[in-house]
Design an enzyme around this catalytic site. Structure first.
Site, short mmCIF file in Angstrom:
data_model
loop_
_atom_site.label_atom_id
_atom_site.label_comp_id
_atom_site.label_asym_id
_atom_site.label_seq_id
_atom_site.Cartn_x
_atom_site.Cartn_y
_atom_site.Cartn_z
N GLU A 126 74.28 42.90 34.02
CA GLU A 126 72.95 43.63 34.74
C GLU A 126 72.47 45.09 34.01
O GLU A 126 71.24 45.70 34.41
CB GLU A 126 73.21 45.12 36.77
CG GLU A 126 73.19 44.56 37.92
CD GLU A 126 71.82 44.58 38.28
OE1 GLU A 126 70.95 44.57 38.08
OE2 GLU A 126 72.49 45.48 39.07
N THR A 181 63.49 49.49 37.71
CA THR A 181 64.77 50.36 38.00
C THR A 181 64.92 52.10 37.45
O THR A 181 64.90 53.15 37.92
CB THR A 181 66.16 49.63 38.06
OG1 THR A 181 66.03 48.44 38.94
CG2 THR A 181 67.22 49.97 38.65
N1 HSE Z 1 71.26 52.02 43.78
C1 HSE Z 1 70.49 51.76 42.26
C2 HSE Z 1 69.43 51.88 42.62
C3 HSE Z 1 69.83 50.66 43.17
O1 HSE Z 1 68.60 52.80 43.50
O2 HSE Z 1 68.41 52.82 41.73
C4 HSE Z 1 69.30 49.61 42.35
O3 HSE Z 1 69.66 49.19 40.99
#
Ligand code: HSE
Length: 307
Positions: A126, A181
């Site tokens: 990831e 992200t």
């Molecule tokens: N928990 C992570 C976020 C999930 O909200 O940034 C996305 O990869």
């Protein structure tokens, strides 16, 4: 001797409101499929999708690289990736490719790794797309159902969701930033108020209780986040209207799916799920945005389909 293994992994939604980076839920909306084939040497990536094919920059490529190194495997691997999950929309797309790859690699070399180890290897992939490692999506995609991620050391708790839990997901047709992200993590406040932390903690604890007691109503009406959602909602056109419409149409709770921009509504199977989906579409339409809506339920985790 096995020379080729195919694994399929589900999409997932992370956070479920107050459980930022901790909660994940596998959903049967979309699936990625990865086939690993033994070749002479190197790591080769084949895909029709618009994703990097350099193993260092590809989620699945990094998983294979890290697993090869850890288990001192010299064998070359060809990775064939079929993307079913739209990339960059908060549906755990890169995580599913990573999850399917870890599960397929485990099978291909007969490693028999436990769930936490598979999640850890999938999470290492990831990093290619998110920039940092967080295990919420990969844990859900590997193990299925609802997951709680504990870190240092990594330990994932899995709970089987109630059978009447349903979700309506609206995926807006918008252009997402390249490192989405990373961008959407950049807008989250570094410091939070104690009163906000208390609210989120009480809702997060209630979500866990809801999954433990198979109480979809409690899960749905605890999907409330006063920390991350307010900071990110400006990145989703019409978000507040989408949310308001879904609630009015019978949804129990609505939030951003993972880092967005998809929006997810939680409901019981007895609700009018089509009405909720249509209400969400209208919400996006009020901001001149089209969307794809999917009615889905929790999914099992990644599985091998031996060929
Ligand atoms: N928990 C992570 C976020 C999930 O909200 O940034 C996305 O990869």
């Amino acid at each position: 001797m096995v020379s080729k293994v195919t694994a399929k992994a589900p999409s997932s939604t992370a956070n479920l409101g107050p459980g930022f980076d901790v909660f994940g839920l596998a959903v049967d909306a979309f699936y990625d499929t990865v086939t690993l084939t033994k070749i002479k040497n190197g790591i080769k990536i084949i895909t029709d999708a618009n994703i990097p094919t350099n193993p260092e920059k590809n989620t699945a490529g990094l998983v294979v690289k890290n697993m090869k190194r850890k288990f001192k495997i010299k064998q070359g691997i060809e990775i064939n990736i079929k993307k079913g999950i739209p990339a960059g929309f908060g549906m755990g797309s890169s995580a599913a490719s990573a999850a399917a790859t870890a599960v397929a690699f485990d099978k291909l070399f007969g490693l028999k790794l436990d769930g936490n180890s598979l999640v850890e290897f999938a999470g290492s992939g990831e990093k290619a797309s998110a920039g940092t490692v967080h295990y919420d999506n990969v844990a859900a995609s590997v193990l299925g159902g609802f997951v709680i991620v504990k870190t240092n050391p990594l330990d994932v708790i899995r709970i089987e969701p109630p059978s009447n839990l349903r979700m309506c997901i609206a995926v807006p047709t918008i252009k997402v930033p390249k490192k989405k992200t990373k961008v959407s993590r950049g807008v989250i406040p570094k410091k939070i108020k104690l009163s906000d932390s208390i609210l989120n903690l009480s809702n997060a604890a209630s979500i866990v209780a809801g999954f433990m007691n198979k109480d979809s109503e409690l899960i749905g009406n605890s999907i409330k986040d006063v920390i991350v959602e307010p900071a990110r909602q400006h990145m989703i056109p019409g978000f507040l209207k989408v949310k308001e419409n879904a609630i009015k149409a019978g949804a129990l709770g609505v939030t951003i799916s993972g880092a967005g921009p998809s929006v997810i509504a939680f409901a019981k199977s007895s609700a009018n799920l089509k009405k909720i989906s249509m209400a969400m579409s209208k919400g996006f339409a009020s901001a001149s945005t089209e969307c794809q809506t999917i009615i889905c339920k929790p999914s099992k985790g990644a599985v091998n389909k031996r060929k």
